[in-house]
Write a protein that holds these residues in place. Structure first.
Motif, short mmCIF file in Angstrom:
data_model
loop_
_atom_site.label_atom_id
_atom_site.label_comp_id
_atom_site.label_asym_id
_atom_site.label_seq_id
_atom_site.Cartn_x
_atom_site.Cartn_y
_atom_site.Cartn_z
N TYR A 74 66.90 -22.25 37.68
CA TYR A 74 65.84 -21.37 37.18
C TYR A 74 66.52 -20.11 36.67
CZ TYR A 74 62.87 -24.47 39.90
OH TYR A 74 62.24 -25.58 40.41
N VAL A 75 66.84 -20.10 35.40
CA VAL A 75 67.63 -18.98 34.87
C VAL A 75 66.79 -17.96 34.11
CG1 VAL A 75 69.78 -20.28 34.78
CG2 VAL A 75 68.28 -20.29 32.81
N GLY A 76 65.55 -18.26 33.85
CA GLY A 76 64.75 -17.31 33.10
C GLY A 76 65.27 -17.19 31.67
N GLY A 77 65.11 -16.02 31.09
CA GLY A 77 65.57 -15.82 29.72
C GLY A 77 67.08 -15.63 29.65
N ASP A 83 70.09 -14.55 26.97
CA ASP A 83 70.32 -13.90 25.67
C ASP A 83 71.25 -14.75 24.82
OD1 ASP A 83 70.43 -12.14 23.59
OD2 ASP A 83 71.68 -10.67 24.63
N TRP A 104 66.89 -16.42 20.31
CA TRP A 104 65.91 -15.33 20.21
C TRP A 104 65.98 -14.55 18.91
CZ3 TRP A 104 62.22 -15.62 23.66
CH2 TRP A 104 62.48 -16.27 24.85
N VAL A 142 60.64 -9.32 22.99
CA VAL A 142 61.34 -9.54 24.25
C VAL A 142 62.43 -8.48 24.40
CG1 VAL A 142 60.90 -12.02 24.33
CG2 VAL A 142 62.93 -11.20 23.18
N ARG A 185 65.85 -8.14 25.33
CA ARG A 185 67.07 -8.95 25.53
C ARG A 185 68.05 -8.29 26.48
NH1 ARG A 185 68.29 -11.74 19.73
NH2 ARG A 185 69.96 -12.70 20.93
N LYS A 212 67.35 -7.22 29.34
CA LYS A 212 67.01 -7.67 30.69
C LYS A 212 67.32 -9.15 30.91
CE LYS A 212 63.41 -4.31 31.65
NZ LYS A 212 62.03 -4.10 32.08
N MET A 213 67.72 -9.84 29.86
CA MET A 213 68.02 -11.27 29.97
C MET A 213 69.43 -11.48 30.54
SD MET A 213 66.66 -12.86 26.43
CE MET A 213 64.95 -12.90 26.01
N ASN A 218 68.49 -19.84 41.61
CA ASN A 218 67.61 -18.89 40.92
C ASN A 218 68.43 -17.67 40.54
OD1 ASN A 218 65.01 -20.25 41.36
ND2 ASN A 218 65.42 -19.82 43.50
#
Length: 65
Positions: free
Chosen positions: A17-20, A22, A26, A33, A35, A37-38, A64
């Motif tokens: 579960y890596v989320g966004g 960069d 994108w 978004v 980026r 915070k990615m 996670n």
């Protein structure tokens, strides 16, 4: 999935579960978004490499980040 295979298998299964992340994906997305915070692609790759290179007895089931 491992349980469905009988639980006695040489296969390891890890959920990421890596989320966004960069990446250039994108660059052309119209969503706004942040980026900064990615995760970096390098950090996501390090997590995958960690699971892949874990000792055979170690089974990281969920990561996670």
């Amino acid at each position: 999935m491992v349980e469905e295979l009988g639980g006695d298998t040489m296969m390891k299964l890890t959920l990421f579960y890596v989320g966004g992340v960069d990446t250039p994906f994108w660059d052309n997305v119209s969503l706004k978004v942040n980026r900064k915070k990615m995760l970096s692609a390098e950090m996501a790759a390090e997590a995958i490499a960690y699971a892949f290179n874990a000792e055979p007895r170690a089974v990281p089931i969920q990561i996670n980040i």
